[in-house]
Write an enzyme that holds these catalytic residues in place. Sequence first.
Site, mmCIF file in Angstrom:
data_model
loop_
_atom_site.group_PDB
_atom_site.id
_atom_site.type_symbol
_atom_site.label_atom_id
_atom_site.label_comp_id
_atom_site.label_asym_id
_atom_site.label_seq_id
_atom_site.Cartn_x
_atom_site.Cartn_y
_atom_site.Cartn_z
ATOM 1 N N ASP A 72 0.863 -1.180 0.000
ATOM 2 C CA ASP A 72 0.000 0.000 0.000
ATOM 3 C C ASP A 72 0.900 1.230 0.000
ATOM 4 O OD1 ASP A 72 -2.921 -0.824 0.425
ATOM 5 O OD2 ASP A 72 -1.912 -1.973 1.981
ATOM 6 N N ARG A 80 4.391 2.587 2.988
ATOM 7 C CA ARG A 80 5.093 1.417 3.513
ATOM 8 C C ARG A 80 6.595 1.529 3.224
ATOM 9 N NH1 ARG A 80 0.764 1.661 5.551
ATOM 10 N NH2 ARG A 80 -0.962 0.211 5.205
ATOM 11 N N ARG A 142 -6.628 10.641 2.008
ATOM 12 C CA ARG A 142 -6.266 9.620 1.028
ATOM 13 C C ARG A 142 -7.034 9.810 -0.275
ATOM 14 N NH1 ARG A 142 -7.617 4.216 3.913
ATOM 15 N NH2 ARG A 142 -6.341 3.264 2.253
ATOM 16 N N HIS A 185 -12.079 -1.362 9.025
ATOM 17 C CA HIS A 185 -11.142 -2.152 9.816
ATOM 18 C C HIS A 185 -11.786 -2.622 11.122
ATOM 19 C CE1 HIS A 185 -8.265 0.072 7.254
ATOM 20 N NE2 HIS A 185 -7.494 -0.983 7.425
ATOM 21 N N ASP A 257 -10.174 -6.298 -0.433
ATOM 22 C CA ASP A 257 -9.499 -5.628 0.672
ATOM 23 C C ASP A 257 -9.147 -6.707 1.703
ATOM 24 O OD1 ASP A 257 -8.429 -3.627 2.216
ATOM 25 O OD2 ASP A 257 -10.236 -2.397 2.295
#
Length: 474
Positions: A72, A80, A142, A185, A257
């Site tokens: 990602d 990352r 984002r 999440h 995902d």
Amino acid sequence: MTTSREALRRLAVGTLMPGFVGTTVPAWIEREYAVGLASVCLYAANVVDPDQLARLCSSLRAAGPELLVAVDEEGGDVTRLHYPTGSTQPGNALLGRLDDTALTRASASAIGGELAAYGINLDLAPVVDVNSADENPVIGVRSFGADAPHVARHSAAYVEGVQSVGIAACAKHFPGHGDTVTDSHHALPRVHAEAHVLDARELEPFRAAIEAGVACIMTSHVVVSAIDAERPATFSPTVLGDVLRDRLGFEGVIVSDALDMAGASAETGIPEAAVRALVAGCDLLCIGSETSQDCFLAVVNAIVDAALSGRLPVGRLEDAADRVALMSRRFGVGAGAEVRGSRDVPGWANGALVRGFEVGEAVRPWLDTPGEPVIVQVASDHNLAVGPVAWGPRAAGLATAEDDVPAGAKVAVAGRGLSARHPAWEVTERLRAQGHPTIVVDCGWPRGGADLVTFGGSVVVAEALGRYLGVPTR
């Protein structure tokens, strides 16, 4: 048609993208590659610094020359490659504010070039969600913005930039995670917009990404009631088949995902979620950041058992594995290049980023006020997509502790996600009570009340903020 358990197992692992624990390649990843493993995904916990990451990627390539190695790497808050020091790219929201698609394309190309140098060939970016809910806890900066045509232009530019250097791009999170106030999440979000709104808003950026030739599209663990009121998109044949494949004409890889997220597997467990995702139309399954060997084997066995029982048609499994294999061949890794940074995008250092800031009326008087300018950064929560990455003025060496603010200084209090309950407001009041001219800076998506908004907290944005405010590096 494939019917033996061994053959079905090879197909099953050809649809899987596990993470793993640690900073070296586990033996089980090497063994599974030998019997068909398609992909692995790297996460922040796998990264210590650039040298270690280069060694890890080299080891992965030695163990699995044809692996799809994914990260990602969105640029901006979600990085990352630059964990834990912070991204050298501004991120989508500020790029959207600048509204120069050539700059967005250049930023994405720089990210792609850096990935290629490491031997990483799948970037799980860009986020093409339209951030229509200001209080969205997981998308925010984002996103390229809150206007669908605007987001669509920049989404296409990003895809073109990444793929121009031979890296597969992945538009996410289909059919849209921007109109949510729940983080998938932690729970299962729901979007209740009417069908015509979804078509004009959520789907428009995905159309643009598809027209730009995006290699894959990631699903969302979100229930979009106007399309399928019962199932999250990841598990909905209506969302993935009728809408994404048939209506939008997408022929590339559909990647789920992460299946370890609560919105996907809190009620069923990861192996069952994997079967449901494949049945619905996913081709590549992102299992999660800390996949253990036992979890991986449980997923494989669940898929094989579902195929043997007829619940998962073997033809569906073959189609998924074939699509992933085709993408792997298309974006195969060539000879390793020298690992290079992604800072050198024209315009980063000449004030271009500041043009994307939202500057309120209080800022100019503050700039004109005598006194040493300092920035006090207030701790702010991060979501799981971002993680504990360095951000803001502190990451750029520009922050001063509240207790160390010198007499006579003027202060910019910086935080992100500045809700009414954020501690930055209390810090601001204390500093003003001490006689310091003080403004408030939001390094995230604006919630209201800040004097200056940077629309991102990456290192390069913080450096631009420091130059604008006249704050020297500490």
